[in-house]
Design a protein around this motif. Structure first.
Motif, PDB file in Angstrom:
ATOM      1  N   MET A   1      14.018 103.899  -8.543  1.00 37.82           N
ATOM      2  CA  MET A   1      14.449 103.216  -7.817  1.00 37.82           C
ATOM      3  C   MET A   1      14.699 103.008  -6.324  1.00 37.82           C
ATOM      4  O   MET A   1      15.699 103.643  -6.034  1.00 37.82           O
ATOM      5  N   ARG A   2      13.457 102.644  -4.914  1.00 35.31           N
ATOM      6  CA  ARG A   2      13.862 102.844  -3.907  1.00 35.31           C
ATOM      7  C   ARG A   2      14.124 101.859  -3.983  1.00 35.31           C
ATOM      8  O   ARG A   2      13.659 100.489  -3.982  1.00 35.31           O
ATOM      9  N   VAL A   3      15.496 100.946  -2.730  1.00 38.15           N
ATOM     10  CA  VAL A   3      15.603 100.062  -2.227  1.00 38.15           C
ATOM     11  C   VAL A   3      15.782 100.148  -0.990  1.00 38.15           C
ATOM     12  O   VAL A   3      16.282 101.542  -0.405  1.00 38.15           O
ATOM     13  N   LYS A   4      14.997  99.377   0.214  1.00 42.09           N
ATOM     14  CA  LYS A   4      15.729  99.336   1.571  1.00 42.09           C
ATOM     15  C   LYS A   4      15.854  97.744   1.893  1.00 42.09           C
ATOM     16  O   LYS A   4      15.652  96.715   0.886  1.00 42.09           O
ATOM     17  N   THR A   5      16.646  97.891   3.528  1.00 42.19           N
ATOM     18  CA  THR A   5      16.520  96.481   4.413  1.00 42.19           C
ATOM     19  C   THR A   5      16.246  96.902   5.338  1.00 42.19           C
ATOM     20  O   THR A   5      15.660  97.390   5.821  1.00 42.19           O
ATOM     21  N   TYR A   6      15.641  95.547   5.097  1.00 41.22           N
ATOM     22  CA  TYR A   6      14.421  95.540   6.796  1.00 41.22           C
ATOM     23  C   TYR A   6      15.435  94.564   6.915  1.00 41.22           C
ATOM     24  O   TYR A   6      16.024  93.077   6.575  1.00 41.22           O
ATOM     25  N   HIS A   7      15.116  93.993   8.512  1.00 32.91           N
ATOM     26  CA  HIS A   7      15.475  93.478  10.003  1.00 32.91           C
ATOM     27  C   HIS A   7      14.889  92.226  10.483  1.00 32.91           C
ATOM     28  O   HIS A   7      13.784  94.248  10.929  1.00 32.91           O
ATOM     29  N   GLY A   8      14.567  91.622  10.550  1.00 28.84           N
ATOM     30  CA  GLY A   8      13.597  91.191  11.377  1.00 28.84           C
ATOM     31  C   GLY A   8      13.980  89.316  11.987  1.00 28.84           C
ATOM     32  O   GLY A   8      14.621  88.788  11.255  1.00 28.84           O
ATOM     33  N   LYS A   9      12.856  88.568  13.002  1.00 32.15           N
ATOM     34  CA  LYS A   9      12.770  87.723  13.225  1.00 32.15           C
ATOM     35  C   LYS A   9      12.964  85.964  12.429  1.00 32.15           C
ATOM     36  O   LYS A   9      13.883  85.945  12.859  1.00 32.15           O
ATOM     37  N   THR A  10      11.470  87.300  11.644  1.00 26.91           N
ATOM     38  CA  THR A  10      11.849  85.576  10.813  1.00 26.91           C
ATOM     39  C   THR A  10      11.363  86.588   9.955  1.00 26.91           C
ATOM     40  O   THR A  10      10.828  87.875   8.992  1.00 26.91           O
ATOM     41  N   PRO A  11      11.014  85.536   8.292  1.00 27.53           N
ATOM     42  CA  PRO A  11      11.393  86.393   6.538  1.00 27.53           C
ATOM     43  C   PRO A  11       9.791  86.958   6.738  1.00 27.53           C
ATOM     44  O   PRO A  11       9.431  87.804   6.427  1.00 27.53           O
ATOM     45  N   ALA A  12       8.808  86.031   7.244  1.00 31.45           N
ATOM     46  CA  ALA A  12       7.821  86.604   7.673  1.00 31.45           C
ATOM     47  C   ALA A  12       6.900  87.901   8.164  1.00 31.45           C
ATOM     48  O   ALA A  12       6.384  89.472   7.493  1.00 31.45           O
ATOM     49  N   HIS A  13       8.011  88.096   8.897  1.00 32.24           N
ATOM     50  CA  HIS A  13       8.092  89.727  10.027  1.00 32.24           C
ATOM     51  C   HIS A  13       8.256  90.972   9.017  1.00 32.24           C
ATOM     52  O   HIS A  13       7.876  91.607   8.611  1.00 32.24           O
ATOM     53  N   CYS A  14       9.513  91.009   7.788  1.00 29.23           N
ATOM     54  CA  CYS A  14       9.824  91.634   7.333  1.00 29.23           C
ATOM     55  C   CYS A  14       9.223  91.709   6.202  1.00 29.23           C
ATOM     56  O   CYS A  14       9.355  92.928   5.274  1.00 29.23           O
ATOM     57  N   MET A  15       8.207  89.966   5.243  1.00 24.91           N
ATOM     58  CA  MET A  15       7.414  90.574   4.952  1.00 24.91           C
ATOM     59  C   MET A  15       6.149  91.382   4.608  1.00 24.91           C
ATOM     60  O   MET A  15       6.043  92.762   3.763  1.00 24.91           O
ATOM     61  N   THR A  16       6.163  91.589   6.229  1.00 23.05           N
ATOM     62  CA  THR A  16       4.772  92.119   6.584  1.00 23.05           C
ATOM     63  C   THR A  16       5.347  93.291   6.283  1.00 23.05           C
ATOM     64  O   THR A  16       4.717  94.678   5.822  1.00 23.05           O
ATOM     65  N   ARG A  17       6.848  94.394   6.805  1.00 27.82           N
ATOM     66  CA  ARG A  17       7.037  95.665   6.591  1.00 27.82           C
ATOM     67  C   ARG A  17       7.623  96.197   5.325  1.00 27.82           C
ATOM     68  O   ARG A  17       8.110  97.428   4.444  1.00 27.82           O
ATOM     69  N   VAL A  18       7.639  95.363   4.657  1.00 32.11           N
ATOM     70  CA  VAL A  18       7.602  94.980   2.731  1.00 32.11           C
ATOM     71  C   VAL A  18       6.750  95.741   2.636  1.00 32.11           C
ATOM     72  O   VAL A  18       6.122  97.005   1.365  1.00 32.11           O
ATOM     73  N   LEU A  22       6.511  99.454   1.142  1.00 31.18           N
ATOM     74  CA  LEU A  22       7.320  99.508  -0.423  1.00 31.18           C
ATOM     75  C   LEU A  22       5.645  99.117  -0.958  1.00 31.18           C
ATOM     76  O   LEU A  22       6.121  99.600  -1.987  1.00 31.18           O
ATOM     77  N   GLY A  23       4.464  98.449  -0.601  1.00 37.38           N
ATOM     78  CA  GLY A  23       3.682  97.884  -1.327  1.00 37.38           C
ATOM     79  C   GLY A  23       3.344  96.836  -1.834  1.00 37.38           C
ATOM     80  O   GLY A  23       4.438  96.228  -2.157  1.00 37.38           O
ATOM     81  N   SER A  24       2.342  96.633  -2.418  1.00 36.24           N
ATOM     82  CA  SER A  24       2.281  94.497  -3.239  1.00 36.24           C
ATOM     83  C   SER A  24       3.063  94.692  -4.457  1.00 36.24           C
ATOM     84  O   SER A  24       3.078  93.811  -4.695  1.00 36.24           O
ATOM     85  N   ASN A  25       3.605  96.286  -4.741  1.00 39.10           N
ATOM     86  CA  ASN A  25       4.689  95.670  -6.399  1.00 39.10           C
ATOM     87  C   ASN A  25       6.403  96.041  -5.797  1.00 39.10           C
ATOM     88  O   ASN A  25       6.776  95.730  -6.771  1.00 39.10           O
ATOM     89  N   ALA A  26       6.515  95.670  -4.938  1.00 40.12           N
ATOM     90  CA  ALA A  26       8.035  95.124  -4.536  1.00 40.12           C
ATOM     91  C   ALA A  26       8.737  94.146  -4.848  1.00 40.12           C
ATOM     92  O   ALA A  26       7.310  93.365  -5.083  1.00 40.12           O
ATOM     93  N   VAL A  27       9.551  94.351  -4.850  1.00 39.25           N
ATOM     94  CA  VAL A  27      10.751  93.610  -5.456  1.00 39.25           C
ATOM     95  C   VAL A  27      11.416  92.190  -4.394  1.00 39.25           C
ATOM     96  O   VAL A  27      11.990  93.820  -4.022  1.00 39.25           O
ATOM     97  N   ILE A  28      11.129  91.845  -4.266  1.00 36.05           N
ATOM     98  CA  ILE A  28      13.011  91.036  -3.231  1.00 36.05           C
ATOM     99  C   ILE A  28      13.983  91.255  -3.808  1.00 36.05           C
ATOM    100  O   ILE A  28      14.535  90.162  -5.008  1.00 36.05           O
ATOM    101  N   LEU A  29      14.781  92.345  -3.509  1.00 34.65           N
ATOM    102  CA  LEU A  29      16.518  91.710  -4.118  1.00 34.65           C
ATOM    103  C   LEU A  29      17.446  90.652  -3.300  1.00 34.65           C
ATOM    104  O   LEU A  29      18.175  89.241  -4.439  1.00 34.65           O
ATOM    105  N   SER A  30      16.795  90.307  -2.881  1.00 33.31           N
ATOM    106  CA  SER A  30      17.942  89.536  -1.672  1.00 33.31           C
ATOM    107  C   SER A  30      16.909  88.629  -0.194  1.00 33.31           C
ATOM    108  O   SER A  30      16.490  90.341   0.600  1.00 33.31           O
ATOM    109  N   ASN A  31      17.164  87.666   0.041  1.00 34.51           N
ATOM    110  CA  ASN A  31      16.742  87.289   1.360  1.00 34.51           C
ATOM    111  C   ASN A  31      17.511  86.085   1.973  1.00 34.51           C
ATOM    112  O   ASN A  31      18.669  85.484   1.550  1.00 34.51           O
ATOM    113  N   LYS A  32      18.188  86.618   3.194  1.00 37.26           N
ATOM    114  CA  LYS A  32      19.309  85.625   3.349  1.00 37.26           C
ATOM    115  C   LYS A  32      19.164  86.464   5.002  1.00 37.26           C
ATOM    116  O   LYS A  32      18.788  87.027   5.809  1.00 37.26           O
ATOM    117  N   MET A  33      20.417  85.318   6.410  1.00 39.98           N
ATOM    118  CA  MET A  33      20.102  85.268   7.755  1.00 39.98           C
ATOM    119  C   MET A  33      21.298  85.848   7.885  1.00 39.98           C
ATOM    120  O   MET A  33      22.726  85.506   6.620  1.00 39.98           O
TER     121      MET A  33
END
Length: 89
Positions: A1-18, A22-33
């Protein structure tokens, strides 16, 4: 399993990068400010299951013996059990 952490101004910006990385099969492990260099940003940790190569096991037990994916997941879930009990309270 490959795990990556993304930082961005908005959740939408981060999700675009995810999705891009990682593709559409990626699983979100955490989402926080979080605060980085005095600025509040979104942090999303995502993971994707990778097909392990047949020549290199991806996890080992405490004795250094290769573990099956099911054994690794079971061990990981058991290790998180105290945290989930704490969250329920």
């Amino acid at each position: 399993m490959r795990v990556k952490t993304y930082h961005g101004k908005t959740p939408a910006h981060c999700m675009t990068r995810v999705k891009e990385e990682l593709g559409s099969n990626a699983v979100i492990l955490s989402n926080k400010m979080v605060t980085i260099d005095g600025k509040r940003v979104t942090e999303i940790m995502a993971a994707i299951e990778e097909t392990p190569s047949s020549s290199a096991p991806t996890a080992f037990d405490s004795a250094g013996i290769p573990m099956s994916k099911d054994a690794f997941l079971s061990q990981s879930l058991n290790a998180m059990s105290p945290l989930t009990e704490e969250w329920k309270q």
